[in-house]
Design a protein around this motif. Sequence first.
Motif, PDB file in Angstrom:
ATOM      1  N   PHE A 682      -0.089 -16.301  15.180  1.00  0.00           N
ATOM      2  CA  PHE A 682       1.088 -15.535  14.285  1.00  0.00           C
ATOM      3  C   PHE A 682       2.495 -15.742  14.535  1.00  0.00           C
ATOM      4  CE2 PHE A 682      -2.708 -12.454  14.174  1.00  0.00           C
ATOM      5  CZ  PHE A 682      -3.273 -13.033  12.790  1.00  0.00           C
ATOM      6  N   GLY A 683       3.604 -15.484  13.909  1.00  0.00           N
ATOM      7  CA  GLY A 683       4.689 -15.651  13.915  1.00  0.00           C
ATOM      8  C   GLY A 683       5.331 -14.621  14.776  1.00  0.00           C
ATOM      9  N   LYS A 684       6.638 -14.449  14.780  1.00  0.00           N
ATOM     10  CA  LYS A 684       7.184 -13.341  15.502  1.00  0.00           C
ATOM     11  C   LYS A 684       7.341 -12.061  14.592  1.00  0.00           C
ATOM     12  CE  LYS A 684      10.166 -16.296  18.312  1.00  0.00           C
ATOM     13  NZ  LYS A 684      11.715 -16.746  18.470  1.00  0.00           N
ATOM     14  N   GLU A 685       7.086 -12.332  13.402  1.00  0.00           N
ATOM     15  CA  GLU A 685       7.280 -11.236  12.595  1.00  0.00           C
ATOM     16  C   GLU A 685       5.887 -10.878  12.069  1.00  0.00           C
ATOM     17  OE1 GLU A 685       9.440 -12.798   9.476  1.00  0.00           O
ATOM     18  OE2 GLU A 685      11.380 -12.624  10.581  1.00  0.00           O
ATOM     19  N   PRO A 686       5.517  -9.463  11.906  1.00  0.00           N
ATOM     20  CA  PRO A 686       4.292  -9.135  11.347  1.00  0.00           C
ATOM     21  C   PRO A 686       3.894  -9.907  10.067  1.00  0.00           C
ATOM     22  CG  PRO A 686       5.690  -7.078  11.891  1.00  0.00           C
ATOM     23  CD  PRO A 686       6.517  -8.405  11.944  1.00  0.00           C
ATOM     24  N   LEU A 687       2.669 -10.054   9.505  1.00  0.00           N
ATOM     25  CA  LEU A 687       2.251 -10.718   8.360  1.00  0.00           C
ATOM     26  C   LEU A 687       1.808  -9.622   7.359  1.00  0.00           C
ATOM     27  CD1 LEU A 687      -0.984 -12.511   8.831  1.00  0.00           C
ATOM     28  CD2 LEU A 687      -0.356 -10.724  10.058  1.00  0.00           C
ATOM     29  N   PHE A 688       2.021  -8.491   7.629  1.00  0.00           N
ATOM     30  CA  PHE A 688       1.668  -7.561   6.887  1.00  0.00           C
ATOM     31  C   PHE A 688       2.726  -6.552   6.569  1.00  0.00           C
ATOM     32  CE2 PHE A 688       0.924  -6.034  11.028  1.00  0.00           C
ATOM     33  CZ  PHE A 688       1.571  -4.672  11.231  1.00  0.00           C
ATOM     34  N   ASN A 689       2.659  -5.709   5.294  1.00  0.00           N
ATOM     35  CA  ASN A 689       3.326  -4.658   4.941  1.00  0.00           C
ATOM     36  C   ASN A 689       2.456  -3.545   4.868  1.00  0.00           C
ATOM     37  OD1 ASN A 689       5.942  -5.860   4.308  1.00  0.00           O
ATOM     38  ND2 ASN A 689       5.087  -7.032   2.613  1.00  0.00           N
ATOM     39  N   LEU A 690       3.146  -2.289   5.368  1.00  0.00           N
ATOM     40  CA  LEU A 690       2.543  -1.151   5.214  1.00  0.00           C
ATOM     41  C   LEU A 690       3.351  -0.450   4.262  1.00  0.00           C
ATOM     42  CD1 LEU A 690       2.355  -0.436   9.160  1.00  0.00           C
ATOM     43  CD2 LEU A 690       0.477  -0.663   7.606  1.00  0.00           C
ATOM     44  N   VAL A 691       2.478   0.348   3.356  1.00  0.00           N
ATOM     45  CA  VAL A 691       3.127   1.014   2.083  1.00  0.00           C
ATOM     46  C   VAL A 691       2.576   2.449   2.125  1.00  0.00           C
ATOM     47  CG1 VAL A 691       3.165   0.959  -0.276  1.00  0.00           C
ATOM     48  CG2 VAL A 691       3.087  -1.103   0.879  1.00  0.00           C
ATOM     49  N   PRO A 692       3.559   3.360   2.536  1.00  0.00           N
ATOM     50  CA  PRO A 692       3.063   4.822   2.294  1.00  0.00           C
ATOM     51  C   PRO A 692       3.030   5.306   0.831  1.00  0.00           C
ATOM     52  CG  PRO A 692       5.320   4.751   2.975  1.00  0.00           C
ATOM     53  CD  PRO A 692       4.876   3.359   2.671  1.00  0.00           C
ATOM     54  N   VAL A 693       1.837   6.098   0.583  1.00  0.00           N
ATOM     55  CA  VAL A 693       1.467   6.387  -0.767  1.00  0.00           C
ATOM     56  C   VAL A 693       1.016   7.660  -0.684  1.00  0.00           C
ATOM     57  CG1 VAL A 693       1.109   4.102  -1.738  1.00  0.00           C
ATOM     58  CG2 VAL A 693      -0.762   5.447  -0.611  1.00  0.00           C
ATOM     59  N   ILE A 694       0.796   8.488  -1.875  1.00  0.00           N
ATOM     60  CA  ILE A 694       0.262   9.886  -1.981  1.00  0.00           C
ATOM     61  C   ILE A 694      -1.480   9.548  -1.640  1.00  0.00           C
ATOM     62  CG2 ILE A 694      -0.294  11.843  -3.558  1.00  0.00           C
ATOM     63  CD1 ILE A 694       2.652  11.323  -2.403  1.00  0.00           C
TER      64      ILE A 694
END
Length: 715
Positions: A682-694
């Motif tokens: 993996f690279g230095k940055e995360p490869l995912f996004n976290l999305v807060p929802v209801i």
Amino acid sequence: MKVVALVSGGKDSCFAMMRCIDYGHQIVALANLIPLDDSVDELDSYMYQTAGHQIIVSYAECMDLPLFRRRIHGSTREHSVNYRMTPGDEVEDMYALLHEVKRQIPSVNAVSSGAIASDYQRMRVESVCSRLGLVSLAFLWKQDQITLLEEMIRRGIVAVTVKVAAIGLNPSEHLGRELKDLKLHLLKLNEKYGIHVCGEGGEYETLTLDCPLFHKARIVMDKYKGILDNPNSTIASVGVLHPLSFHLEQKETSYSTSHLPAVFEVEGNTTFTQASSSKPLDSEFDPDKGEQAVNFRISSTGKNLLSIGCWIQNSSKTSNGLQEDLAAVLRQIELRLGAEGFGWINVLYIHLYISDMKQFALANEVYVKYITNAECHFGVPSRSTIELPLVKCGLGGGYVEVLVAREPEKKKVLHVQSISCWAPSCIGPYSQATQYKGVLYMAGQLGLDPPTMNLCMGGPTAELEQAVQNSEAVAKCFNTSIFTSTFLFVIYCSACLTSSEKIQVQEKLKSSFDSSDSPSFLYVLASDLPKGASVEVKPVIYTPEVEEEMEELEVGKLRTPLENIFGKLQIDKTCYQLCNIKGKLLSCIVSITNTEASKICSQQGDSVFDFQCGSRKHMKSIATFCASIVAKILYESGFSWNDLVILRFYYPTRLLLSADLMDCVFSEAFLDLALDDESIKFGKEPLFNLVPVIGSGQSAHMDDLITCELLASKL
């Protein structure tokens, strides 16, 4: 709106005015472009019809409206479909004409045109309107031409042919004939040769002599002659009608006036202006202000096609304001793109998450300072916008994800800014859809009635039905259908929906698709949607570039058997949907429910836990499980981490966990995955996004603990 109508004299521009009135707009002026030389009947122009221009001056009296006219000084210099301001081009004459109309009638805020099928003409009108701050109205756009022809005749448009240029149309026989008399002949030619019955292929042009808008007088042509352009042609002779004399016949029902409407000759040089793309919004707002005082979280995926996400980490759960936060995030993405040798031109799609939909207009003010037509000359990216509980989870007021392509010249963008009856317009730098290497990424579609741009009446299911209809209209422009080629369908639902309304939305959507070949569905419960909508839909469609590949989609779009895909990590089969299109495209939705989460924690030796309120320990177990699932799905489906395009984890606010904590445990989970398997880099940055929802999930209940959305591509 108060409208200036572009009139060529043809049936289309007149009928477009009638449609404007149908939808409650007011025609306050007419605008017409004519040849520089009066003796010329027809210019060799892709933009303007000029045949019969000698008679257009009478429209002012017939309609009792001011008429603005300008002679065409320019020529065709910018040949591409996407027009860019070009000195000496004939489009600049239209700009000068409408600029003068707006100067003399400041209340004018819209322009009507009769465009039916020509992107070339429509986009040039839109370009001029954008520069002048006017709305383009094109109510005939993409309408069925046979239906249009019949409606024009039925509603009283009396038009005669002033040019013929198609096989089956003979100048000596068909010039000067009324449209209603030619209808059957045109339909036969359409069936036999495929000509456009409304003349959109240049087959013929008309001059309107009377219509319901001519309430004072009708035009009577007394004498004319036909001029042959190529008399020796053996295929299709081109003939133009040259008026010799005509008069006006007053209508009995017309009211008398003591004056003749003014006719304004617009002269002078064109003035070139372009909307400013400078970043500062005003003296009090600096988008770069405070960038060093906040922490940004950047993520990226993929190799050839990648997703970059950026949010502001703000554990104090306060915000500097939506404008400042969003500008800071967009600036960080701009810098990140630049570091890779990219720019906004490389962006295909933008997910815009904001903390307060009431500030949507302010968010757009920031947005248009970064993403502009000038920055994206291959086409502006498509976009979806929803409100999420960002600040509540310790994020800033704006959160942006961009989908980036290394070869922007290969994208095909549909950006219709005109208000029409076709599909909702996109007035601004975001497009209805973007196609790239066999995939069509469609903008979020609301249940808007296209000609009025208002939400349709009837509640959530009616809005859904209209949104699906709008999506299908967009898909047809790419010669595909959402009902046969969609492999991922995202439905954003407003938090204002009741439980029964959510189920009704789901049932309505399922009934629209063949159950044996339906896409993967992902439901996301958002705090709010644009215009207070109940639902917003976002299809992702497979559009193979080679025609022969269409058969491959039909046989290849199958659910992969997953009985043994997870090995020891057992999971209920109902918790995932997977679509693998012949090893080229992979989409997957994985749902981690409270029940599954308890099983996961038990496998890890954790105690049973009430997941209404999470903890770091339990969430780490779930994050580790999610990372393992992603790895298994990719490998077993024949994809690698470099093929990953999108990886999102949606989590509900009911967990009462901050974004920082979620980011930490998921980052640790993927780090552990890489440590366990040395082949994973993996690279230095995360490869995912976290999305807060209801809430989120595969069903309209949207009660998952975690929902994973995965998209991988080898195209």
